[in-house]
Design a protein around this motif. Structure first.
Motif, PDB file in Angstrom:
ATOM      1  N   PHE A 151       7.163   6.411  57.363  1.00 35.37           N
ATOM      2  CA  PHE A 151       6.328   7.544  57.739  1.00 35.37           C
ATOM      3  C   PHE A 151       6.047   8.414  56.520  1.00 35.37           C
ATOM      4  O   PHE A 151       4.903   8.779  56.254  1.00 35.37           O
ATOM      5  CB  PHE A 151       7.027   8.349  58.842  1.00 35.37           C
ATOM      6  CG  PHE A 151       6.246   9.533  59.323  1.00 35.37           C
ATOM      7  CD1 PHE A 151       5.126   9.364  60.108  1.00 35.37           C
ATOM      8  CD2 PHE A 151       6.644  10.822  58.994  1.00 35.37           C
ATOM      9  CE1 PHE A 151       4.399  10.453  60.565  1.00 35.37           C
ATOM     10  CE2 PHE A 151       5.926  11.916  59.441  1.00 35.37           C
ATOM     11  CZ  PHE A 151       4.807  11.733  60.225  1.00 35.37           C
ATOM     12  N   ARG A 152       7.087   8.727  55.760  1.00 28.54           N
ATOM     13  CA  ARG A 152       6.911   9.576  54.570  1.00 28.54           C
ATOM     14  C   ARG A 152       6.103   8.881  53.494  1.00 28.54           C
ATOM     15  O   ARG A 152       5.318   9.508  52.795  1.00 28.54           O
ATOM     16  CB  ARG A 152       8.269   9.991  54.023  1.00 28.54           C
ATOM     17  CG  ARG A 152       8.946  10.960  54.971  1.00 28.54           C
ATOM     18  CD  ARG A 152      10.004  11.781  54.349  1.00 28.54           C
ATOM     19  NE  ARG A 152       9.545  12.403  53.134  1.00 28.54           N
ATOM     20  CZ  ARG A 152      10.333  12.678  52.114  1.00 28.54           C
ATOM     21  NH1 ARG A 152      11.609  12.420  52.165  1.00 28.54           N
ATOM     22  NH2 ARG A 152       9.865  13.244  51.023  1.00 28.54           N
ATOM     23  N   ALA A 153       6.276   7.557  53.332  1.00 29.81           N
ATOM     24  CA  ALA A 153       5.506   6.824  52.318  1.00 29.81           C
ATOM     25  C   ALA A 153       4.021   6.810  52.672  1.00 29.81           C
ATOM     26  O   ALA A 153       3.169   6.874  51.790  1.00 29.81           O
ATOM     27  CB  ALA A 153       6.029   5.398  52.189  1.00 29.81           C
ATOM     28  N   GLY A 154       3.708   6.743  53.952  1.00 29.38           N
ATOM     29  CA  GLY A 154       2.318   6.699  54.384  1.00 29.38           C
ATOM     30  C   GLY A 154       1.641   8.055  54.427  1.00 29.38           C
ATOM     31  O   GLY A 154       0.414   8.138  54.405  1.00 29.38           O
ATOM     32  N   THR A 155       2.422   9.142  54.489  1.00 26.11           N
ATOM     33  CA  THR A 155       1.813  10.468  54.639  1.00 26.11           C
ATOM     34  C   THR A 155       1.894  11.318  53.384  1.00 26.11           C
ATOM     35  O   THR A 155       1.236  12.345  53.308  1.00 26.11           O
ATOM     36  CB  THR A 155       2.512  11.253  55.772  1.00 26.11           C
ATOM     37  OG1 THR A 155       3.887  11.423  55.451  1.00 26.11           O
ATOM     38  CG2 THR A 155       2.348  10.553  57.098  1.00 26.11           C
ATOM     39  N   GLY A 156       2.699  10.933  52.420  1.00 31.62           N
ATOM     40  CA  GLY A 156       2.874  11.749  51.236  1.00 31.62           C
ATOM     41  C   GLY A 156       3.916  12.823  51.483  1.00 31.62           C
ATOM     42  O   GLY A 156       4.685  12.771  52.438  1.00 31.62           O
ATOM     43  N   LYS A 157       3.948  13.796  50.617  1.00 35.90           N
ATOM     44  CA  LYS A 157       4.975  14.837  50.693  1.00 35.90           C
ATOM     45  C   LYS A 157       4.723  15.843  51.805  1.00 35.90           C
ATOM     46  O   LYS A 157       5.635  16.353  52.416  1.00 35.90           O
ATOM     47  CB  LYS A 157       5.077  15.582  49.354  1.00 35.90           C
ATOM     48  CG  LYS A 157       5.435  14.686  48.196  1.00 35.90           C
ATOM     49  CD  LYS A 157       6.831  14.144  48.345  1.00 35.90           C
ATOM     50  CE  LYS A 157       7.172  13.269  47.163  1.00 35.90           C
ATOM     51  NZ  LYS A 157       8.212  12.351  47.396  1.00 35.90           N
ATOM     52  N   LYS A 158       3.462  16.133  52.074  1.00 37.70           N
ATOM     53  CA  LYS A 158       3.144  17.152  53.075  1.00 37.70           C
ATOM     54  C   LYS A 158       2.720  16.484  54.375  1.00 37.70           C
ATOM     55  O   LYS A 158       1.827  15.635  54.395  1.00 37.70           O
ATOM     56  CB  LYS A 158       2.021  18.058  52.565  1.00 37.70           C
ATOM     57  CG  LYS A 158       1.753  19.217  53.477  1.00 37.70           C
ATOM     58  CD  LYS A 158       0.743  20.162  52.887  1.00 37.70           C
ATOM     59  CE  LYS A 158       0.558  21.312  53.862  1.00 37.70           C
ATOM     60  NZ  LYS A 158      -0.396  22.278  53.399  1.00 37.70           N
ATOM     61  N   ILE A 159       3.350  16.874  55.462  1.00 37.29           N
ATOM     62  CA  ILE A 159       3.024  16.315  56.769  1.00 37.29           C
ATOM     63  C   ILE A 159       2.065  17.278  57.466  1.00 37.29           C
ATOM     64  O   ILE A 159       2.412  18.416  57.754  1.00 37.29           O
ATOM     65  CB  ILE A 159       4.301  16.080  57.598  1.00 37.29           C
ATOM     66  CG1 ILE A 159       5.202  15.081  56.875  1.00 37.29           C
ATOM     67  CG2 ILE A 159       3.949  15.582  58.984  1.00 37.29           C
ATOM     68  CD1 ILE A 159       6.546  14.886  57.506  1.00 37.29           C
ATOM     69  N   LYS A 160       0.860  16.796  57.744  1.00 42.15           N
ATOM     70  CA  LYS A 160      -0.188  17.620  58.327  1.00 42.15           C
ATOM     71  C   LYS A 160      -0.137  17.540  59.848  1.00 42.15           C
ATOM     72  O   LYS A 160       0.377  16.576  60.416  1.00 42.15           O
ATOM     73  CB  LYS A 160      -1.545  17.147  57.816  1.00 42.15           C
ATOM     74  CG  LYS A 160      -1.666  17.269  56.311  1.00 42.15           C
ATOM     75  CD  LYS A 160      -2.955  16.684  55.814  1.00 42.15           C
ATOM     76  CE  LYS A 160      -2.973  16.792  54.294  1.00 42.15           C
ATOM     77  NZ  LYS A 160      -4.006  15.980  53.702  1.00 42.15           N
ATOM     78  N   PRO A 161      -0.674  18.545  60.545  1.00 41.10           N
ATOM     79  CA  PRO A 161      -0.657  18.542  62.016  1.00 41.10           C
ATOM     80  C   PRO A 161      -1.315  17.309  62.633  1.00 41.10           C
ATOM     81  O   PRO A 161      -0.844  16.790  63.638  1.00 41.10           O
ATOM     82  CB  PRO A 161      -1.418  19.821  62.393  1.00 41.10           C
ATOM     83  CG  PRO A 161      -1.269  20.712  61.213  1.00 41.10           C
ATOM     84  CD  PRO A 161      -1.202  19.815  60.017  1.00 41.10           C
ATOM     85  N   ARG A 162      -2.391  16.816  62.045  1.00 38.38           N
ATOM     86  CA  ARG A 162      -3.054  15.636  62.623  1.00 38.38           C
ATOM     87  C   ARG A 162      -2.170  14.394  62.517  1.00 38.38           C
ATOM     88  O   ARG A 162      -2.226  13.518  63.380  1.00 38.38           O
ATOM     89  CB  ARG A 162      -4.419  15.411  61.982  1.00 38.38           C
ATOM     90  CG  ARG A 162      -4.388  15.242  60.501  1.00 38.38           C
ATOM     91  CD  ARG A 162      -5.779  15.201  59.931  1.00 38.38           C
ATOM     92  NE  ARG A 162      -5.692  15.356  58.482  1.00 38.38           N
ATOM     93  CZ  ARG A 162      -6.715  15.566  57.711  1.00 38.38           C
ATOM     94  NH1 ARG A 162      -7.915  15.662  58.231  1.00 38.38           N
ATOM     95  NH2 ARG A 162      -6.571  15.680  56.428  1.00 38.38           N
ATOM     96  N   ILE A 163      -1.326  14.324  61.503  1.00 43.94           N
ATOM     97  CA  ILE A 163      -0.378  13.205  61.385  1.00 43.94           C
ATOM     98  C   ILE A 163       0.675  13.312  62.478  1.00 43.94           C
ATOM     99  O   ILE A 163       1.029  12.316  63.115  1.00 43.94           O
ATOM    100  CB  ILE A 163       0.264  13.200  59.985  1.00 43.94           C
ATOM    101  CG1 ILE A 163      -0.787  12.840  58.937  1.00 43.94           C
ATOM    102  CG2 ILE A 163       1.444  12.235  59.923  1.00 43.94           C
ATOM    103  CD1 ILE A 163      -0.323  12.999  57.512  1.00 43.94           C
ATOM    104  N   LEU A 164       1.155  14.524  62.707  1.00 44.04           N
ATOM    105  CA  LEU A 164       2.132  14.731  63.786  1.00 44.04           C
ATOM    106  C   LEU A 164       1.522  14.419  65.150  1.00 44.04           C
ATOM    107  O   LEU A 164       2.204  13.891  66.037  1.00 44.04           O
ATOM    108  CB  LEU A 164       2.672  16.154  63.749  1.00 44.04           C
ATOM    109  CG  LEU A 164       3.561  16.492  62.543  1.00 44.04           C
ATOM    110  CD1 LEU A 164       3.929  17.970  62.557  1.00 44.04           C
ATOM    111  CD2 LEU A 164       4.793  15.624  62.534  1.00 44.04           C
ATOM    112  N   LEU A 165       0.228  14.752  65.328  1.00 47.88           N
ATOM    113  CA  LEU A 165      -0.449  14.449  66.596  1.00 47.88           C
ATOM    114  C   LEU A 165      -0.517  12.931  66.823  1.00 47.88           C
ATOM    115  O   LEU A 165      -0.223  12.455  67.919  1.00 47.88           O
ATOM    116  CB  LEU A 165      -1.855  15.063  66.610  1.00 47.88           C
ATOM    117  CG  LEU A 165      -2.696  14.762  67.862  1.00 47.88           C
ATOM    118  CD1 LEU A 165      -2.010  15.322  69.116  1.00 47.88           C
ATOM    119  CD2 LEU A 165      -4.096  15.332  67.706  1.00 47.88           C
TER     120      LEU A 165
END
Length: 185
Positions: free
Chosen positions: A140-154
């Protein structure tokens, strides 16, 4: 004397041997499919392919039918060395589980009525779940980068809901991909 063709062949053989050894080692150290993804990530991401490409490979291996370990062997092997790389990686991936299954089948046949065997399996289940959660977090972290955005959490929440509602995993993954196309334009 300089023999460039000989050295080119040695380089190819070296890559094939590395692929065979990598998948042999990963499958010896972690015989379960989902758990081996973390070890394979350490071995392949950043060395044979980018982290993003590895996450893509894991995603596609979960959408397509069949064993994730074998599909990842094919994907990584092809990325590193084409069709011969696929064959080398597959051979390394197939040997350990095949040998282990033959050994485990013989042991289970001998001790199938023993109480300790049931308790042993019950003790392993939480460890496997924890390992899968850790691997999932790393991917999950490798695919999203350092910052987790709300749309990723959705997308993650909707995917979890889909799994909880027992929607087949390939459909959940394709749906998440479609949401990714819509959300990340």
């Amino acid at each position: 004397m300089n023999h460039p063709k000989l050295f080119a062949n040695l380089s190819r053989y070296s890559t094939w041997l590395k692929l065979f050894w990598m998948f042999l080692k990963v499958n010896l150290l972690s015989p379960s499919g989902p758990a081996s993804i973390g070890l394979l990530y350490d071995e392949a991401a950043g060395k044979l392919m980018s982290e993003e490409r590895f996450v893509e490979a894991v995603g596609f291996s979960n959408v397509l039918p069949g064993s994730e370990a074998l599909k990842l062997a094919m994907f990584v092997g092809h990325a590193a060395a084409g069709v011969p790389g696929v064959l080398a990686a597959l051979l390394g991936a197939i040997l350990p589980p095949t040998m282990m299954m033959l050994i485990v089948a013989a042991i289970l046949q001998r001790f199938q009525q023993a109480d300790w065997l049931e308790h042993f399996v019950s003790g392993m289940s939480p460890a496997v779940a924890a390992l899968m959660a850790l691997v999932g977090w790393e991917l999950f972290r490798a695919g999203t980068g350092k910052k987790i955005k709300p749309r990723i959490l959705l997308i993650a929440a909707l995917s979890a809901l889909g799994f909880w509602l027992e929607i087949p995993s390939p459909l959940v993954l394709v749906g998440a991909g479609i949401l990714g196309v819509l959300f990340f334009r």
